[in-house]
Design an enzyme around this catalytic site. Structure first.
Site, PDB file in Angstrom:
ATOM      1  N   ASP A   1      41.373  30.759  33.859  1.00  9.96           N
ATOM      2  CA  ASP A   1      41.737  30.630  35.259  1.00  9.96           C
ATOM      3  C   ASP A   1      42.121  29.165  35.504  1.00  9.96           C
ATOM      4  O   ASP A   1      41.865  28.296  34.657  1.00  9.96           O
ATOM      5  CB  ASP A   1      40.544  31.052  36.119  1.00  9.96           C
ATOM      6  CG  ASP A   1      40.750  30.792  37.588  1.00  9.96           C
ATOM      7  OD1 ASP A   1      41.779  31.235  38.123  1.00  9.96           O
ATOM      8  OD2 ASP A   1      39.887  30.140  38.207  1.00  9.96           O
TER       9      ASP A   1
ATOM     10  N   ASP B   1      42.458  27.184  39.219  1.00 10.92           N
ATOM     11  CA  ASP B   1      41.759  26.453  40.275  1.00 10.92           C
ATOM     12  C   ASP B   1      40.262  26.733  40.239  1.00 10.92           C
ATOM     13  O   ASP B   1      39.822  27.867  40.156  1.00 10.92           O
ATOM     14  CB  ASP B   1      42.332  26.837  41.643  1.00 10.92           C
ATOM     15  CG  ASP B   1      43.788  26.450  41.761  1.00 10.92           C
ATOM     16  OD1 ASP B   1      44.066  25.246  41.855  1.00 10.92           O
ATOM     17  OD2 ASP B   1      44.644  27.353  41.726  1.00 10.92           O
TER      18      ASP B   1
ATOM     19  N   GLY C   1      45.509  34.073  39.693  1.00 12.20           N
ATOM     20  CA  GLY C   1      46.013  34.853  40.810  1.00 12.20           C
ATOM     21  C   GLY C   1      47.261  34.261  41.420  1.00 12.20           C
ATOM     22  O   GLY C   1      47.915  34.903  42.242  1.00 12.20           O
TER      23      GLY C   1
ATOM     24  N   ASP D   1      35.803  31.272  37.418  1.00  7.50           N
ATOM     25  CA  ASP D   1      34.814  30.759  38.370  1.00  7.50           C
ATOM     26  C   ASP D   1      34.620  31.635  39.592  1.00  7.50           C
ATOM     27  O   ASP D   1      33.699  31.403  40.374  1.00  7.50           O
ATOM     28  CB  ASP D   1      35.227  29.355  38.842  1.00  7.50           C
ATOM     29  CG  ASP D   1      36.371  29.394  39.848  1.00  7.50           C
ATOM     30  OD1 ASP D   1      37.411  30.037  39.548  1.00  7.50           O
ATOM     31  OD2 ASP D   1      36.236  28.810  40.932  1.00  7.50           O
TER      32      ASP D   1
ATOM     33  N   ASN E   1      37.670  37.173  41.264  1.00  5.23           N
ATOM     34  CA  ASN E   1      38.820  37.777  40.598  1.00  5.23           C
ATOM     35  C   ASN E   1      38.858  37.479  39.101  1.00  5.23           C
ATOM     36  O   ASN E   1      39.783  37.892  38.405  1.00  5.23           O
ATOM     37  CB  ASN E   1      40.137  37.341  41.262  1.00  5.23           C
ATOM     38  CG  ASN E   1      40.402  35.851  41.169  1.00  5.23           C
ATOM     39  OD1 ASN E   1      39.478  35.046  41.069  1.00  5.23           O
ATOM     40  ND2 ASN E   1      41.664  35.476  41.201  1.00  5.23           N
TER      41      ASN E   1
END
Length: 272
Positions: free
Chosen positions: A10, A12, A46, A219, A222
């Site tokens: 991921d 952010d 995402g 984190d 999602n």
């Protein structure tokens, strides 16, 4: 030698610091080491593809993106897989979000193949943040008249309400959508069978890689499916408890202190 053949992360709250930076020099060296060991590096986010390319412009060796929470997979500029929301579902969701005060967001966006569409009268709480995350904004008068391939519907709510609202939307549209909290007070609404794990599984299968040969970092909510799906699911020290609950490992340091890069070093030297 490590059994890991793919590393997915991921962005952010995970790979990037709170200042939206990363250690370019250290990461570039790791990419060379990963390539030497035939380990693929994948960005799983995402966010939309254009934003992810901007984030990793400093390290152009990064060429594989699982974007839009798995709905769009691109490798070296080639689209390998894409899954969109049917337009009737988009219309139903948008109509509900705009007319039901219980779930009405502060800002609503449609993430499409040719832009991120937003009502020109919507005003985000964080205009600077919106400009950073959405470099392809297209202001429109009516979201119901947008004509594009739509990968997700994205909305902003007060941060403390997003889990409840995501659950409510999933109950309201069973089998039609998958609503998931994506951080910073946002909820992503995607196709019902889609998530980062689904996207990652499609990519791994095309490369002949099994789930047990994948390490993934995340984190937030999602990221849960992705971390639960892979052989080594790594939750960030600064991550939500729901993500930590499905992880096999929690980073000793957070995203502001090279948490991901530290674990990548351990993978490269087979110290896990």
């Amino acid at each position: 030698m490590t059994s890991i053949k793919m590393i997915a992360t991921d962005v952010d709250g995970t790979f990037l610091t709170q200042q939206r930076t990363y250690n370019n020099t250290r990461f570039a060296q790791q990419l060379n080491q990963l390539a030497a060991q035939n380990i693929h590096f994948v960005v799983a986010s995402g966010n939309h593809l254009g934003h992810l390319k901007d984030v990793f412009a400093a390290t152009p060796a990064v060429q594989t993106f699982v974007a839009e929470n798995g709905s769009l997979i691109v490798d070296h500029g080639k689209t390998l897989f894409e899954t969109s929301l049917p337009m009737p579902v988009v219309h139903d969701v948008v109509t509900t979000l705009l007319t039901d005060d219980a779930v009405r967001p502060n800002v609503l966006r449609l993430s499409g193949a040719h832009g991120t569409y937003i009502n020109r009268h919507d005003r985000p709480h964080d205009a600077v943040g919106q400009k950073y995350f959405f470099n392809n904004l297209v202001p429109v008068d009516d979201l119901l008249k947008v004509d594009d391939t739509i990968y997700k519907v994205n909305g902003e709510w007060p941060n403390g309400a997003i889990q409840d609202i995501a659950a409510r939307l999933n109950q309201q549209f069973p089998g039609k959508i998958h609503a998931t909290a994506s951080g910073f007070g946002s909820i992503d609404i995607i196709a019902p069978h889609m998530n980062k794990a689904t996207g990652l599984a499609q990519l791994a299968e095309s490369w002949g890689i099994t789930p047990n040969e994948i390490a993934a970092f995340g984190d937030n909510d999602n990221d849960r499916e992705m971390l639960a799906h892979v052989g080594l699911g790594v939750a960030m020290k600064n991550g939500t408890q729901s993500v930590k609950d499905v992880a096999q490992l929690i980073t000793p340091t957070d995203n502001d202190h090279d948490g991901v890069l530290d674990v990548i070093d351990r993978i490269l030297t087979d110290q896990l």
